[in-house]
Design a protein around this motif. Structure first.
Motif, short mmCIF file in Angstrom:
data_model
loop_
_atom_site.label_atom_id
_atom_site.label_comp_id
_atom_site.label_asym_id
_atom_site.label_seq_id
_atom_site.Cartn_x
_atom_site.Cartn_y
_atom_site.Cartn_z
N PRO A 157 0.83 -1.20 0.00
CA PRO A 157 0.00 0.00 0.00
C PRO A 157 0.86 1.25 0.00
N ALA A 158 0.33 2.33 -0.53
CA ALA A 158 1.07 3.60 -0.54
C ALA A 158 1.36 4.06 0.87
N ILE A 159 2.57 4.59 1.07
CA ILE A 159 2.99 5.09 2.38
C ILE A 159 2.82 6.60 2.39
N SER A 160 2.11 7.11 3.38
CA SER A 160 1.81 8.54 3.36
C SER A 160 2.10 9.18 4.70
N ARG A 161 1.07 9.49 5.49
CA ARG A 161 1.22 10.31 6.68
C ARG A 161 2.03 9.62 7.77
N ARG A 211 -3.65 -4.15 7.21
CA ARG A 211 -2.63 -3.73 6.25
C ARG A 211 -2.23 -2.27 6.46
N SER A 212 -3.02 -1.53 7.22
CA SER A 212 -2.65 -0.15 7.55
C SER A 212 -1.34 -0.08 8.32
N VAL A 213 -0.86 -1.23 8.82
CA VAL A 213 0.41 -1.25 9.56
C VAL A 213 1.56 -0.76 8.69
N TYR A 214 1.52 -1.01 7.39
CA TYR A 214 2.61 -0.58 6.52
C TYR A 214 2.68 0.95 6.46
N ASP A 215 1.52 1.55 6.33
CA ASP A 215 1.45 3.01 6.30
C ASP A 215 1.92 3.59 7.63
N ALA A 260 -1.28 -2.42 13.99
CA ALA A 260 -2.66 -2.20 13.57
C ALA A 260 -3.50 -3.36 14.09
N ARG A 261 -4.75 -3.06 14.37
CA ARG A 261 -5.65 -4.04 14.96
C ARG A 261 -7.06 -3.83 14.43
N GLN A 262 -7.77 -4.93 14.22
CA GLN A 262 -9.18 -4.86 13.84
C GLN A 262 -9.93 -6.00 14.49
N ASP A 263 -10.86 -5.67 15.38
CA ASP A 263 -11.67 -6.67 16.04
C ASP A 263 -12.90 -7.00 15.19
N ALA A 264 -13.37 -8.23 15.32
CA ALA A 264 -14.58 -8.65 14.61
C ALA A 264 -15.28 -9.70 15.46
N PHE A 265 -16.38 -9.31 16.09
CA PHE A 265 -17.06 -10.21 17.01
C PHE A 265 -18.45 -10.62 16.54
#
Length: 379
Positions: free
Chosen positions: A4-8, A262-266, A238-243
Motif C-alpha cells: 500500500p502507498a505510504i503517506s502520513r 494492512r494499515s500497519v505498513y502506512d 494495527a488491529r481490527q476486532d470482529a465479534f
C-alpha cells in the motif's frame, strides 16, 4: 503484490523500543509453576537489558494468576499494572498497551511477562466436556479444521498445501538448540501420513503444548539506546476486532479484519518489500496461510501455491517465517515467543537460523482480534 502507498506519519512510529528479552527452557517442569517460570524469564530480560527490578515501573502479565503476587516475588512496585486475558491474541494486545503507556508517560520501563505451565498441570485446550462453541466443537483445533475444510471447498486447496508450512518450521527448529523439536526433522510425506486429529488436520498441523515463559522489557527509543542491547523499535501496529462471529469461525477466515490491518505498513513507513522475515501466529498450520492471504502476500485462496516451493523456509525462500520453529515446532508461548524471536533476529543474535542482515520483521496474528506489528532494527 505491491505494498500500500505510504503517506502520513504515525504518532507512535519508532517511539517505543524493546530493551530486554528473556525466555526460559521449554518442556515439562512440574517442580515449578507459572510464577516461577515468569520470574525466571523476567530475570533473564533484566540481565539482557542491564536493568534492575527497581527500574520497572510498569507490569503486564499473562497466564500468571496474580500480578500482585508476581510483583511481590520480583520486588516490583509499579505505577502501572495489568493482568490480561489468557488467549494468545493478547501478546500483541499487551505490546500495544505497553507502547501507549510508555508514550503517554504512564510508565518508563514496562515489563511484560507470560508464564505457562499448561503441560505439567495437564491443561486441556479443549477435549472432554469442553464446549468450544454452541455447535459442540470441543477444541480450537476443531474450529480451525472446519475453516480449512471450507478453504479447500472454496478455493481447491488440499491438506498437502499445509505440508510446506510444517516442514519449514520444523527445519527452523532443527537450527534452534532451544526448540522442543530440535533434532527431529520431518518430511512432506511424514506430514501427509501423520495421525489424523480432526479432519482434515493431522498431528503435524497442531501446535505443541509445553511449559515455559517469555518476558519483554519496553521503554522509549531514547532510553533504550543507553542500555546493553541494540534497540528494536516498534515501528507500527494495527488491529481490527470482529465479534459478529464470536462463537463460531467465519467462512472468510478472518480475511476482512486481517485485511484491515494492512494499515500497519502506512503506520510504520515500511512496505512489504522492505521486510526480511515474518513471525506468524501458528496455533495450527492453516492459520499461516490465512495470515499470508489477509495481509496481501498473496491473493485469497492462493496461500497453498504461495508456500509450495519453500517460500517460508530460511535459506531458500523469500519470506523466512517463524525462524525459531514457531508454535508448531519451537514452543507454544501463544505469540510471545514468536515476537521475542523477531526481536532477536533484528538484534542479529540467532546463530544458524539468522536471517542475513535482518532490518525489519512483521508479526501477524489471525484471530477475531486481528493484529499486525512491524519491528525495525534501530539505525
Amino acid at each position: 503484490m505491491p505494498s500500500p502507498a505510504i503517506s502520513r506519519p504515525w504518532p507512535l512510529r519508532d517511539k517505543v523500543a524493546f530493551a530486554g528479552i528473556g525466555t526460559t527452557r521449554y518442556g515439562n517442569f512440574p517442580e515449578t509453576d507459572s510464577y516461577g517460570l515468569g520470574c525466571e524469564a523476567l530475570n533473564a530480560a533484566l540481565e539482557d537489558s542491564g536493568l534492575k527490578p527497581g527500574d520497572i515501573d510498569g507490569l503486564i502479565v499473562s497466564r500468571i494468576p496474580s500480578y500482585e503476587r508476581f510483583a511481590e516475588m520480583m520486588g516490583i512496585n509499579p505505577q502501572y499494572c495489568l493482568l490480561t486475558e489468557t488467549p494468545g491474541r493478547f501478546s500483541a494486545v499487551s505490546l500495544a498497551l505497553a507502547a501507549q503507556a510508555i508514550a503517554t508517560g504512564a510508565a518508563n520501563y514496562v515489563a511484560l511477562v507470560y508464564g505457562n505451565n499448561g503441560r505439567s498441570v495437564r491443561m486441556r485446550y479443549g477435549g472432554g466436556d469442553s464446549q468450544w462453541s454452541p455447535w459442540g466443537m470441543t477444541s480450537p483445533g476443531a474450529s480451525h479444521a472446519m475453516m480449512w475444510q471450507r478453504h479447500m471447498h472454496e478455493f481447491g486447496t488440499t491438506h498437502a498445501d499445509l505440508g510446506p508450512v510444517s516442514v519449514a518450521f520444523r527445519h527452523h527448529a532443527c537450527l534452534n538448540p532451544d526448540a522442543v523439536m530440535h533434532g527431529r526433522p520431518i518430511t512432506l510425506q511424514q506430514h501427509a501420513e501423520a495421525r489424523p486429529i480432526c479432519e482434515p488436520l493431522k498431528l503435524l498441523d497442531y501446535c505443541l503444548i509445553n511449559d515455559g515463559a517469555v518476558a519483554w522489557i519496553m521503554t522509549t527509543a531514547e532510553r533504550a539506546r543507553d542500555l546493553k542491547r541494540p534497540p528494536v523499535l516498534l515501528s507500527g501496529y494495527a488491529r481490527q476486532d470482529a465479534f459478529h462471529y464470536g462463537s463460531a469461525p467465519p467462512d472468510d477466515f478472518w480475511y476482512p479484519s486481517l485485511s484491515a490491518t494492512r494499515s500497519v505498513y502506512d503506520r510504520a513507513g515500511i512496505g512489504r518489500e522492505d521486510l526480511q522475515g515474518l513471525g506468524i501466529y501458528d496455533n495450527f498450520s492453516p492459520t499461516v496461510l490465512f495470515s499470508l492471504e489477509g495481509l496481501g502476500f498473496c491473493n485469497q485462496g492462493e496461500g497453498g501455491a504461495f508456500v509450495r516451493d519453500g517460500a517460508l523456509q530460511l535459506g531458500t525462500g523469500r519470506w523466512p517465517t517463524n525462524t525459531s520453529g514457531g508454535h508448531l515446532s519451537d514452543s507454544y508461548m501463544q505469540g510471545w515467543g514468536i515476537i521475542a524471536e523477531c526481536v532477536r533476529q533484528l538484534r542479529h543474535e540467532c546463530g544458524e537460523r539468522q536471517i542475513p542482515d535482518a532490518q525489519a520483521m512483521q508479526y501477524i496474528c489471525a484471530t477475531n482480534i486481528a493484529q499486525s506489528l512491524i519491528l525495525r532494527r534501530a539505525a
